[in-house]
Design a protein around this motif. Structure first.
Motif, mmCIF file in Angstrom:
data_model
loop_
_atom_site.group_PDB
_atom_site.id
_atom_site.type_symbol
_atom_site.label_atom_id
_atom_site.label_comp_id
_atom_site.label_asym_id
_atom_site.label_seq_id
_atom_site.Cartn_x
_atom_site.Cartn_y
_atom_site.Cartn_z
ATOM 1 N N HIS A 183 -26.021 -2.146 -3.700
ATOM 2 C CA HIS A 183 -26.750 -1.719 -5.101
ATOM 3 C C HIS A 183 -26.334 -2.696 -6.047
ATOM 4 N N SER A 184 -25.118 -4.282 -6.159
ATOM 5 C CA SER A 184 -25.160 -5.103 -6.761
ATOM 6 C C SER A 184 -25.170 -6.951 -6.319
ATOM 7 N N SER A 185 -25.535 -7.489 -6.828
ATOM 8 C CA SER A 185 -24.752 -8.757 -6.344
ATOM 9 C C SER A 185 -23.955 -9.646 -6.879
ATOM 10 N N ARG A 186 -22.783 -8.514 -8.100
ATOM 11 C CA ARG A 186 -21.350 -8.991 -7.807
ATOM 12 C C ARG A 186 -20.421 -8.826 -7.587
ATOM 13 N N PRO A 187 -19.253 -9.314 -7.519
ATOM 14 C CA PRO A 187 -18.413 -9.289 -6.761
ATOM 15 C C PRO A 187 -18.053 -7.935 -6.236
ATOM 16 N N VAL A 188 -17.806 -7.316 -5.243
ATOM 17 C CA VAL A 188 -16.918 -5.570 -5.155
ATOM 18 C C VAL A 188 -15.462 -5.712 -4.464
ATOM 19 N N ILE A 189 -15.023 -4.962 -5.007
ATOM 20 C CA ILE A 189 -13.505 -5.357 -4.554
ATOM 21 C C ILE A 189 -12.774 -3.578 -3.903
ATOM 22 N N GLY A 190 -12.748 -4.007 -2.721
ATOM 23 C CA GLY A 190 -12.638 -2.140 -2.547
ATOM 24 C C GLY A 190 -10.996 -1.467 -2.680
ATOM 25 N N ILE A 191 -10.788 -0.791 -2.703
ATOM 26 C CA ILE A 191 -9.513 0.019 -2.080
ATOM 27 C C ILE A 191 -9.646 1.397 -1.588
ATOM 28 N N PRO A 192 -8.953 0.737 -0.654
ATOM 29 C CA PRO A 192 -8.906 2.053 0.132
ATOM 30 C C PRO A 192 -7.603 3.024 0.656
ATOM 31 N N VAL A 193 -7.898 3.986 -0.073
ATOM 32 C CA VAL A 193 -6.823 5.100 -0.660
ATOM 33 C C VAL A 193 -6.881 6.341 0.392
ATOM 34 N N ASP A 194 -5.308 6.281 0.626
ATOM 35 C CA ASP A 194 -4.308 7.350 0.873
ATOM 36 C C ASP A 194 -4.504 8.397 1.058
ATOM 37 N N SER A 195 -5.435 8.929 1.083
ATOM 38 C CA SER A 195 -5.806 10.956 1.028
ATOM 39 C C SER A 195 -6.123 11.012 2.586
ATOM 40 N N GLY A 196 -5.779 12.242 3.120
ATOM 41 C CA GLY A 196 -6.375 12.689 3.902
ATOM 42 C C GLY A 196 -5.752 12.709 5.167
ATOM 43 N N ALA A 197 -6.207 12.617 6.293
ATOM 44 C CA ALA A 197 -5.008 13.315 7.381
ATOM 45 C C ALA A 197 -4.352 11.837 8.255
ATOM 46 N N LEU A 198 -5.551 11.513 7.951
ATOM 47 C CA LEU A 198 -5.646 9.645 8.505
ATOM 48 C C LEU A 198 -4.854 8.828 7.593
ATOM 49 N N LYS A 199 -3.933 8.658 6.352
ATOM 50 C CA LYS A 199 -3.042 8.578 5.312
ATOM 51 C C LYS A 199 -3.377 6.804 5.184
ATOM 52 N N THR A 223 -22.276 11.645 -5.591
ATOM 53 C CA THR A 223 -22.814 11.453 -6.106
ATOM 54 C C THR A 223 -23.537 10.100 -6.370
ATOM 55 N N PRO A 224 -24.684 9.861 -5.066
ATOM 56 C CA PRO A 224 -25.013 9.063 -5.093
ATOM 57 C C PRO A 224 -26.044 8.200 -5.504
ATOM 58 N N ALA A 225 -27.051 8.664 -6.653
ATOM 59 C CA ALA A 225 -28.053 8.731 -7.376
ATOM 60 C C ALA A 225 -26.995 8.451 -8.664
ATOM 61 N N GLN A 226 -26.329 9.253 -8.997
ATOM 62 C CA GLN A 226 -25.294 8.723 -10.867
ATOM 63 C C GLN A 226 -25.084 7.376 -9.893
ATOM 64 N N THR A 227 -24.423 6.639 -8.854
ATOM 65 C CA THR A 227 -23.613 5.785 -8.369
ATOM 66 C C THR A 227 -24.423 4.572 -8.751
ATOM 67 N N VAL A 246 -24.263 1.438 -11.336
ATOM 68 C CA VAL A 246 -23.974 0.019 -11.538
ATOM 69 C C VAL A 246 -24.970 -1.071 -12.335
ATOM 70 N N LYS A 247 -26.533 -0.349 -12.361
ATOM 71 C CA LYS A 247 -27.624 -1.159 -12.985
ATOM 72 C C LYS A 247 -26.923 -0.920 -13.855
ATOM 73 N N GLN A 248 -26.541 -0.323 -14.726
ATOM 74 C CA GLN A 248 -26.369 -0.154 -16.306
ATOM 75 C C GLN A 248 -25.345 -1.241 -16.949
ATOM 76 N N SER A 249 -24.140 -0.647 -15.706
ATOM 77 C CA SER A 249 -22.680 -2.178 -15.895
ATOM 78 C C SER A 249 -22.874 -3.468 -15.460
ATOM 79 N N GLU A 250 -24.450 -3.850 -14.746
ATOM 80 C CA GLU A 250 -25.041 -4.540 -14.673
ATOM 81 C C GLU A 250 -25.185 -5.296 -16.564
ATOM 82 N N ALA A 251 -26.495 -4.361 -16.457
ATOM 83 C CA ALA A 251 -27.144 -4.965 -16.881
ATOM 84 C C ALA A 251 -25.717 -4.592 -18.644
ATOM 85 N N GLY A 252 -25.054 -4.132 -18.611
ATOM 86 C CA GLY A 252 -24.372 -4.098 -19.652
ATOM 87 C C GLY A 252 -23.380 -5.716 -19.569
ATOM 88 N N GLY A 253 -23.377 -6.337 -19.058
ATOM 89 C CA GLY A 253 -22.135 -7.604 -18.585
ATOM 90 C C GLY A 253 -21.216 -7.432 -17.695
#
Ligand code: RP5
Length: 164
Positions: free
Chosen positions: A77-93, A41-45, A49-56
């Motif tokens: 697409h953002s200048s706000r801090p982004v925290i990433g969580i890698p999720v264990d799913s799929g063959a490479l755990k 869902t690249p366009a929706q993502t 992000v745009k709407q979230s930033e505008a909403g605070g």
């Protein structure tokens, strides 16, 4: 007002993230959770992000498995801090997701926590918000003190078991 937007690549990721949502609640931080995907869902993502930033929204948390580009796409697409969580799913755990999330090009950082590290993501988000909000900063300190007390209690139980 919603302070944290928490995206995940699929609802199948949520069980691995639930403790982090509970932690944000314990810290009194308002969060919106959404299923959005960098690839599916690249366009929706981008729009979210745009709407979230505008909403605070001040901090994004992004969790995904496999070729996990969600956090990076949000960071692009953002200048706000982004925290990433890698999720264990799929063959490479989760190792695939860890490398995909952490290894960003210079200038577009993603603060990556460990595989399935949802609680650390929540605490890090609170620490970031706490730099501009004394109430949140105090809640983080209290949360950590409660954690210390729990570990000391575990130590006490072990000592009792060993001396019994
Ligand atoms: C990733 O693919 C998701 O973040 C999830 O970890 C994995 C599987 O997704 P589903 O097939 O369950 O939707 O993009």
């Amino acid at each position: 007002m919603t302070q944290v937007a928490w995206l995940m690549g699929s609802d199948s990721d949520y069980p691995k993230l639930e403790k982090g949502f509970v932690t944000l609640k314990e810290l009194g931080i308002a969060v919106i959770g959404r299923v959005l995907s960098a690839h599916r869902t690249p366009a929706q993502t981008q729009e979210f992000v745009k709407q979230s930033e505008a909403g605070g929204v001040k901090v994004f948390i992004c969790a995904a498995g496999m070729a996990a580009h969600l956090a990076g796409a949000v960071a692009a697409h953002s200048s706000r801090p982004v925290i990433g969580i890698p999720v264990d799913s799929g063959a490479l755990k989760g190792l695939d997701a860890l490398l995909s999330t952490a290894q960003m090009p210079p200038g577009v950082p993603v603060a990556t926590v460990g595989i399935d590290g949802s609680v650390n993501a929540a605490i890090l988000a609170a620490q970031i918000l706490g730099t501009g909000d004394e109430g949140i900063a105090k809640k983080v300190i209290d949360w950590r003190a409660a954690q210390t007390a729990k570990v000391l209690e575990k130590d006490k139980r072990l000592q009792e078991k060993l001396s019994g």
